[in-house]
Design an enzyme around this catalytic site. Structure first.
Site, mmCIF file in Angstrom:
data_model
loop_
_atom_site.group_PDB
_atom_site.id
_atom_site.type_symbol
_atom_site.label_atom_id
_atom_site.label_comp_id
_atom_site.label_asym_id
_atom_site.label_seq_id
_atom_site.Cartn_x
_atom_site.Cartn_y
_atom_site.Cartn_z
ATOM 1 N N SER B 38 0.822 -1.218 0.000
ATOM 2 C CA SER B 38 0.000 0.000 0.000
ATOM 3 C C SER B 38 0.853 1.264 0.000
ATOM 4 O O SER B 38 0.545 2.230 -0.681
ATOM 5 C CB SER B 38 -0.914 0.024 1.228
ATOM 6 O OG SER B 38 -1.809 -1.056 1.172
ATOM 7 N N GLU B 59 3.634 -2.857 14.724
ATOM 8 C CA GLU B 59 4.272 -1.550 14.502
ATOM 9 C C GLU B 59 5.205 -1.154 15.636
ATOM 10 O O GLU B 59 6.222 -0.497 15.412
ATOM 11 C CB GLU B 59 3.197 -0.464 14.317
ATOM 12 C CG GLU B 59 2.344 -0.633 13.067
ATOM 13 C CD GLU B 59 1.223 -1.648 13.235
ATOM 14 O OE1 GLU B 59 0.950 -2.064 14.387
ATOM 15 O OE2 GLU B 59 0.614 -2.033 12.221
ATOM 16 N N PHE B 84 -1.300 3.936 12.316
ATOM 17 C CA PHE B 84 -0.520 2.876 12.976
ATOM 18 C C PHE B 84 0.860 3.366 13.422
ATOM 19 O O PHE B 84 1.333 3.002 14.490
ATOM 20 C CB PHE B 84 -0.390 1.666 12.055
ATOM 21 C CG PHE B 84 -1.721 1.148 11.580
ATOM 22 C CD1 PHE B 84 -2.759 0.944 12.474
ATOM 23 C CD2 PHE B 84 -1.961 0.884 10.242
ATOM 24 C CE1 PHE B 84 -3.997 0.481 12.052
ATOM 25 C CE2 PHE B 84 -3.195 0.418 9.805
ATOM 26 C CZ PHE B 84 -4.211 0.216 10.705
ATOM 27 N N HIS B 110 -1.753 7.399 4.084
ATOM 28 C CA HIS B 110 -3.140 7.429 4.551
ATOM 29 C C HIS B 110 -3.367 8.472 5.642
ATOM 30 O O HIS B 110 -4.062 8.233 6.630
ATOM 31 C CB HIS B 110 -3.598 6.040 4.996
ATOM 32 C CG HIS B 110 -3.755 5.078 3.835
ATOM 33 N ND1 HIS B 110 -2.787 4.923 2.867
ATOM 34 C CD2 HIS B 110 -4.762 4.251 3.498
ATOM 35 C CE1 HIS B 110 -3.198 4.018 1.987
ATOM 36 N NE2 HIS B 110 -4.391 3.599 2.336
ATOM 37 N N ASP B 118 -12.505 3.689 3.996
ATOM 38 C CA ASP B 118 -12.210 2.859 5.164
ATOM 39 C C ASP B 118 -12.750 3.469 6.459
ATOM 40 O O ASP B 118 -12.856 2.778 7.470
ATOM 41 C CB ASP B 118 -10.709 2.613 5.291
ATOM 42 C CG ASP B 118 -10.240 1.498 4.366
ATOM 43 O OD1 ASP B 118 -11.105 0.759 3.847
ATOM 44 O OD2 ASP B 118 -9.032 1.379 4.155
#
Lengths: 282, 318
Positions: B38, B59, B84, B110, B118
């Site tokens: 991604s 993470e 994240f 993102h 989402d």
């Protein structure tokens, strides 16, 4: 070393004597036996790396670094004071020889995994050691790192657990709890003396590491010969990382601190320090 | 320079730029937390498999591992979504990277409500506030893919922690290859003496459109791309305050702790003028990214209205 720990925490009026006294032999075995290092040249690129994950064990760590020659032992009494290089929890490079900052538990093993990956990428021979506490092993991040270390087959990495089974609020499990009022209880509970009992059991501890793909050794963490032998054995293991579970006594060496949660994060008073020093002289 | 008519996601710059820099000899490694496809960081993994380390969906560990690699002399990129990293592992970013000042670059995709369908959980509206609170981090929000590639290169070539915020959807490309990103410098996209709009990320093209609307009304609107949030171009902010007397800030981020907070801190100290902070004041929701910008009024029309109000106020006082 133990006298340093008592003097430092007593002078500072705060600090963590219990978990420092429990890891003295481990640190001595590392700095005076296992590690290839040069205190006169703390940034020697080929040195073995030691990562203290239990960042509150600074009294023991600084004492061993000073006695190994990283800085003058006189500086130990500046511990936790404004302007001192010796903060309550470790800060990377303060003084040189301190490989990483710590204090929030659970972070050291990930850093050690990164170091070991970097060493392998460079084709370097130096090894990585990481000292963990019970609390470190409560943290999910430690198990993320444990998974990653085995996944990447990091045989240059050795973790050591100072498994004293006492942590901030009290007893990790029932190993050192003297009461017999546990019946029918599940999970942790606050005992009559105000300490929490059975905070988070790590048992079956060795099985957990085995299941994560590690080579597992266990020893008496206060027997220097056992600890050095385990460290030597770890060097020969291929294809997976090694963990040495050191069974230790919180507050080891001072009668009223042994297995006593009161001295996890509390300094001895002047009188207590005097008594402790008398016991340690004898 | 301006408005090329093309669109691209800023994250598309990550993989190709890292590959190019590594081919040029930079000692880059990438730590991946199962979002490399991604973020496009996985393209680096295909070219340099031995320097691409998968950590799974973990993470906290990924950030610690990146710190360890950085401590061995690598230029360590760690890439995920902004919710994240830093969202899921702020303490690790703080203690394993920021405090020891290690050479770790967080490339977070993102960012903002433009993450879209989402929904709220995936839309990072707090990351800039978190990252700006860490004094050793340089914080960059590229406006388009061209600027993003240059910001990544800047981060890779300079020592120390960097945070680069990227976006998921294909957004307008406003720069051509003649553009040169400068760390710590605002980029003046449009001259104007009546009011200033300072914007970051996807709000930069919106600011340019707002300036067009205002121009038709006879209002000269300066437009600054504030991509470099730290180091911050305080001179450009002070100049805008002195010369235009009113500032609108625009960001796809919470109004708390982002661009608006930075700008008002400078104006309050150096040259107090009215500042209207446009950003998010609630959580987001699901929707197409362009619909969401309309829904939450992160639009050229809103920016123009805020700017108009500042100009009217100034004229009323004058």
């Amino acid at each position: 070393m133990r006298r340093h720990i008592i003097r430092m925490t007593a002078a500072a009026g705060s600090g963590h004597p219990g978990g420092s006294l429990s890891c003295v032999e481990i640190l001595v075995a590392l700095y005076f036996h296992a590690l290839r290092h040069d205190p006169a040249n703390p940034y020697w690129p080929q040195r073995d790396r030691f990562v203290l994950s239990k960042g509150h064990a600074t009294p023991a760590y600084y004492a061993v670094l000073a006695e190994a020659g990283y800085f003058p032992p006189e500086e130990l009494l500046t511990f936790r004071r404004l302007g001192s290089r010796l903060q309550g929890h470790t800060v990377m490079g303060c003084p040189p020889g301190v490989e990483m900052s710590a204090g929030a538990l659970g972070m050291g093993l990930s850093f050690a995994v990164g170091l070991a990956l970097g060493a392998r990428l460079d084709g370097a021979a130096w090894r990585v050691y990481c000292l963990l506490s019970d609390g470190d092993c409560n943290e999910g991040q430690t198990w993320e790192a444990a998974m990653a270390a085995a996944h990447h087959r990091l045989d240059g990495l050795t973790a050591i657990v100072d498994y004293n089974r006492i942590q901030n609020d009290g007893f990790s499990d029932y190993a050192h709890y003297r009461g017999n009022d546990s019946r029918g209880r599940t999970g942790g509970w606050v005992g009559p003396d105000g300490y929490t009992v059975n905070i988070m059991s790590l048992e079956p501890f060795a099985d957990k590491w085995l299941a994560f793909g590690w080579h597992v050794l266990e020893c008496d963490g206060h027997d220097l010969r056992q600890v050095t032998a385990a460290l030597d054995e770890a060097k020969g293991v291929r294809g997976r990382p090694t963990v040495i579970i050191c069974h230790t006594v919180k507050g080891k060496g001072v009668s009223f601190m042994e297995h006593n949660p009161a001295f996890h994060g509390k300094a001895p008073t002047a009188e207590q320090a005097e008594q402790a020093l008398r016991e340690l002289e004898g | 320079m301006v408005q090329t008519g093309r669109t691209a996601a800023t994250r598309e710059a990550l993989g190709p730029t890292l590959v190019r820099l590594a081919r040029e000899g930079l000692d880059i490694v990438v730590v991946d937390a199962d979002l490399g496809v991604s973020t496009t960081a996985a393209q680096f993994g295909r070219e340099f498999p031995e320097r691409f380390f998968t950590m799974g969906v973990a993470e906290q560990n990924a950030v610690g591992v990146a710190a360890g690699l950085a401590a061995t002399g690598k230029v360590a990129f760690v890439s995920s979504f902004a919710v994240f990293i830093p969202g899921h592992c702020y303490d690790q970013v703080r203690m394993a990277v920021a405090q020891p000042n290690l050479n770790v670059k967080i490339a977070a995709s993102h960012g903002g409500i433009v993450t879209g369908e989402d929904g709220a959980s995936a839309q990072s509206l707090e990351d800039l506030a978190l990252m700006l609170a860490l004094p050793t981090f340089r914080v960059i929000v590229p406006a388009d893919v061209v600027e993003c590639a240059q910001a990544i290169e800047e981060a890779a070539r300079r020592y120390g922690p960097f945070y680069i915020r990227m976006v998921r959807p294909k957004v307008p490309v406003i720069y051509d290859e003649s553009y040169r990103f400068q760390l710590g410098k605002a980029h003046r996209l449009r001259e104007g003496e009546d009011v200033t709009i300072m914007a970051i990320g996807v709000m930069v093209p919106a600011a340019l459109e707002a300036a067009e609307i205002l121009a038709r009304e006879g209002i000269g609107c300066r437009v600054l791309n504030m991509a470099s949030l730290r180091p911050l171009d305080e001179e450009a902010i002070v100049a805008a305050a002195r010369e235009t007397g009113g500032i609108v800030t625009a960001e796809d981020h919470s109004v708390h702790g982002g661009l608006g907070s930075l700008v008002t801190r400078v104006t309050a100290r150096e040259c107090p003028v009215p500042v209207a902070c446009v950003g998010m004041e609630t959580f987001g929701t699901s929707g197409r990214w362009d619909e969401l910008l309309q829904h939450f009024e992160l639009t050229p029309q809103r920016l123009a209205a805020e700017a108009r109000r500042l100009v009217e106020r100034k004229r009323g006082e004058g």
